[in-house]
Design an enzyme around this catalytic site. Structure first.
Site, PDB file in Angstrom:
ATOM      1  N   GLU A   1      -9.245   9.057   5.950  1.00 33.46           N
ATOM      2  CA  GLU A   1      -9.298   7.663   5.508  1.00 33.46           C
ATOM      3  C   GLU A   1     -10.393   7.432   4.461  1.00 33.46           C
ATOM      4  OE1 GLU A   1      -7.380   5.252   5.917  1.00 33.46           O
ATOM      5  OE2 GLU A   1      -6.286   5.431   7.792  1.00 33.46           O
TER       6      GLU A   1
ATOM      7  N   GLU B   1     -13.807   5.528   0.271  1.00 35.67           N
ATOM      8  CA  GLU B   1     -14.599   4.630   1.114  1.00 35.67           C
ATOM      9  C   GLU B   1     -15.206   5.437   2.267  1.00 35.67           C
ATOM     10  OE1 GLU B   1     -12.353   0.487   1.223  1.00 35.67           O
ATOM     11  OE2 GLU B   1     -10.968   2.146   1.503  1.00 35.67           O
TER      12      GLU B   1
ATOM     13  N   GLU C   1       0.859  -1.193   0.000  1.00 30.94           N
ATOM     14  CA  GLU C   1       0.000   0.000   0.000  1.00 30.94           C
ATOM     15  C   GLU C   1       0.891   1.237   0.000  1.00 30.94           C
ATOM     16  OE1 GLU C   1      -2.762   0.404   3.215  1.00 30.94           O
ATOM     17  OE2 GLU C   1      -3.487  -1.651   3.079  1.00 30.94           O
TER      18      GLU C   1
ATOM     19  N   LYS D   1     -15.177   4.785   6.466  1.00 33.83           N
ATOM     20  CA  LYS D   1     -13.943   4.725   7.252  1.00 33.83           C
ATOM     21  C   LYS D   1     -13.754   6.002   8.070  1.00 33.83           C
ATOM     22  CE  LYS D   1     -10.365   2.666   5.311  1.00 33.83           C
ATOM     23  NZ  LYS D   1      -9.295   2.310   4.355  1.00 33.83           N
TER      24      LYS D   1
END
Length: 273
Positions: free
Chosen positions: A254, A246, A195, A249
């Site tokens: 995030e 997303e 990542e 999160k």
């Protein structure tokens, strides 16, 4: 996949094909995603987590990591797929006790204990260790890390560590992990960066422009195949995080790592070539 407004897996695969993306990381064996991947020749990296994603503490089930890796490996070998499917695990920069200067890299004691047998397993099977490398996180936690150093835009060397000279934080972090592995018998292991990215909103120094700058420069840097000062000439394999924003999160930043909005609209143009 931590959002309730994401497109169907088949449409996601269509985006991969249209952008020429040839590799994917999944964080769970999602049936719809696995079915959509069938027959595509997209390389899959399937994650086995060993920590709570919101803390620096090891997951209570971490002690089962090595036996689980062995069991999966034995099943793969029994199915005569050992040359096609490799078993590894991912760790992250929070596992480091010492990270600067990079030549003094050292893992925390609990992670040394956890990864000891894992490193032997990976070495014996000639399999890389997966490491999440986030210059953004290091930048916001350490004010002394300048933004241009983290974004690959520093005009000259920013860190000199003995014979090694660094112009960006990404290489500093990666070489610190290599040094830490050498201290515990993992010097022969390769690292795959499982990542790395920069969020586009929700936190300090987040913006669409900074996200585009970091990800574009990271792709360009990796494609040059120069390696790092500690590992010159060794190609770096990196997975950008993530495909989509997303919204489920926390904290706020995030939510905003995606290259695409859930609507499938590209957040900013980026080339992987």
């Amino acid at each position: 996949m931590m959002g309730n407004n994401l497109p169907p897996a088949t449409e996601v695969i269509d985006i991969y094909r249209s952008k020429g993306i040839q590799q994917m990381r999944l964080y769970a064996p999602n049936e719809a995603a696995l079915r959509a991947l069938g027959g595509t020749n997209i390389k899959l990296l399937l994650d086995v987590s060993i920590r709570d994603s919101n803390t620096l503490q090891l997951d209570p089930f971490a002690r089962f990591l090595f036996p689980a890796m062995q069991n999966v490996h034995y099943a793969i070998v029994k199915a005569r797929l050992g040359n096609q499917i490799k078993v590894s695990t991912a760790t992250f920069f929070g596992a480091m006790e010492v990270s600067y200067p990079p030549s003094q890299g050292k893992l925390r004691g609990d992670y040394q204990q956890l990864l000891g047998r894992v490193i032997t397993f990976l070495r014996n099977n000639r399999t890389p260790l997966l490491v999440n490398v986030y210059p953004y996180i290091s930048h916001i936690k350490n004010p002394d890390v300048h933004l241009d150093n983290a974004l690959f835009t520093a005009p000259s060397v920013v860190v000199t560590d003995g014979p090694y000279q660094y112009q960006n934080l990404f290489e500093v972090m990666l070489d610190a992990f290599y040094a830490a592995l050498e201290r515990i018998g993992g010097g022969s292991l390769d690292i795959v960066v499982s990542e790395s990215a920069w969020p586009s909103a929700g936190g300090t120094d987040t913006s669409v422009n900074n996200a585009k700058t970091y990800n574009t420069n990271l792709v360009r840097h990796v494609n040059q195949r120069k390696g790092t000062p500690r590992k010159p000439g060794k190609a770096i394999e990196v997975y950008l995080f993530a495909m989509f924003d997303e919204k489920n999160k926390e904290p706020a930043y995030e939510k905003h790592w995606g290259l695409f909005f859930p609507s499938k609209q590209e957040k900013y143009p980026i080339s992987f070539n």
